[in-house]
Design a protein around this motif. Sequence first.
Motif, short mmCIF file in Angstrom:
data_model
loop_
_atom_site.label_atom_id
_atom_site.label_comp_id
_atom_site.label_asym_id
_atom_site.label_seq_id
_atom_site.Cartn_x
_atom_site.Cartn_y
_atom_site.Cartn_z
N VAL A 358 -2.36 -56.60 -43.99
CA VAL A 358 -1.85 -57.60 -43.06
C VAL A 358 -2.85 -57.89 -41.94
O VAL A 358 -2.56 -58.69 -41.06
N SER A 359 -3.99 -57.24 -41.95
CA SER A 359 -5.00 -57.46 -40.91
C SER A 359 -6.13 -58.33 -41.45
O SER A 359 -6.41 -58.33 -42.65
N THR A 360 -6.78 -59.05 -40.53
CA THR A 360 -7.93 -59.88 -40.86
C THR A 360 -9.09 -59.46 -39.97
O THR A 360 -8.96 -59.44 -38.75
N THR A 361 -10.20 -59.12 -40.59
CA THR A 361 -11.37 -58.68 -39.83
C THR A 361 -12.37 -59.83 -39.76
O THR A 361 -12.84 -60.33 -40.77
N ASP A 362 -12.69 -60.25 -38.53
CA ASP A 362 -13.65 -61.34 -38.31
C ASP A 362 -14.96 -60.82 -37.74
O ASP A 362 -16.02 -61.08 -38.28
N GLY A 363 -14.90 -60.13 -36.61
CA GLY A 363 -16.11 -59.67 -35.95
C GLY A 363 -16.76 -58.50 -36.67
O GLY A 363 -16.07 -57.58 -37.12
N LEU A 364 -18.09 -58.53 -36.79
CA LEU A 364 -18.78 -57.44 -37.46
C LEU A 364 -18.64 -56.13 -36.70
O LEU A 364 -18.63 -55.06 -37.30
N TRP A 365 -18.51 -56.21 -35.37
CA TRP A 365 -18.41 -54.98 -34.59
C TRP A 365 -17.15 -54.20 -34.95
O TRP A 365 -17.18 -52.98 -35.10
N VAL A 366 -16.01 -54.90 -35.11
CA VAL A 366 -14.78 -54.21 -35.43
C VAL A 366 -14.77 -53.76 -36.89
O VAL A 366 -14.17 -52.73 -37.24
#
Length: 483
Positions: A358-366
């Motif tokens: 259910v999560s979406t990862t956009d930033g490379l840092w996270v």
Amino acid sequence: MPNSLAFLMITSWPLVTLIMYLRMPPRTAVIWSILAGYLLLPAGMVLDLPGLPGLSKHSIPALFGYLYVTLLLGRRVRIMPESKAGRILVVMLLLSPFLTVLTNGDPIFINSSKVLPGLRPYDGASMLVGQVGFLLIWALGREFLRDGAAVRQLISALVIAWLWYSLPMLYEVRMSPQLHIMIYGFFQHDFAQMMRQGGFRPIVFLEHGLWIAMLTSMSALLCVVLGREAGPGLSRRYYMAAAYLVVVLVLCKSVAALLYVLLLMPAMIFLSGRRLGQIAMFMGVLILSYPIVRTLDIVPTEALIEMAGRVSEERAQSLKFRFDNEDALLAHAMERPLAGWGGWERSSIHDVTTGETVSTTDGLWVIAMGYSGFIGFIAQFGLLCLPIFLLSGAYRTAGREISVLMGGTAVVLAVNLIDLLPNATISPITWLITGGMLGYLEQLRHGVPEGEGAPQPAPAAPRGPRPYAGLVGQGRIGPRSLL
């Protein structure tokens, strides 16, 4: 599904890379094999061969280029940099996958029907192989782009390539992003994300429209750097090219990439190399401190969302969605902050009822924080920022003022790294610029590299037939040169 041409392009690129290394000077082959491979090969396609790591447009030019340099040229390409900080960061990068495996041997039970497996030594080796492609690009850049002329050749190549690449970009702005489907038989991302402001954003053969916008903004800024370095006759052409690329960037419909150019273009035009280096260093500090600042909840997320809402409600909703996901993913990452959760969706957040992510990862840092924790984040981002922080000290050791060429390139690299906070717009070009700058600064500590100042006039061409002529600059006898 990829068509036969897509498979042909991927499988034939090792041969194309070999021809480049046989027919071009080594540093030209390094630049164009990586740059052309990234811009032309199909995106989102991985060639899985038995017993070998997955081969893609990111890894093929680097892996086979490294083999050709080692076997054909007999050149030893070092992975370890000269600085102690660089060596520590490389060791951390190589060890972080195995530290992640050691701390994630336990399975994760989402519900009665879904269990995420614990990590095994094989997973550590697989994670390491995934990092080798970028590390080899970085190493090739350090080895072959070690003087000012080589760095200028690299950024000139990017500008020239992007001026040509703008043509299919403009086609997709008008006709919709169809080139990847027409040529390779499949679309590499979600088509709905390419629709913005009642029109289309281009993607061509890259991963996403954000990648193409980021590289357009970098190319526009580099045009200004080259214009300041060029003589009076050429500077006007570079400034006109920069203006043209800004227009193309507007059509890319990416607010962040356009904002970078509008904020930094005046500095690139008027400030000295030393001031540009200071700006780049300030941006580097922001990048490395961002996870701590987000963990302490110091970033004014609500104010930023409100500012985005003044542009459009769609932008505000998108930014709020990113921040909400960052908060949830960061809280999950802090459960194992040192070495992260690793792969197999362990770093993601799941619905306990359905088991779906259910999560979406956009930033490379996270992504880096969740995947490999603070160790992996510091290793990757520290290595990317290393030339920015070494810039001032290297010039001070050489007793020289920072040139506009290197100060401006440092700012452009920092812009790309800043964009890795909201997005994951890292590319082989990012690693190649980082490696080239680091190699140049290492050489600068040992003496003054040749070719840093304004371009030298080309030697007079010998009389008689010229079987080869460069695409840019004077023709010459010998291997064909793109620059």
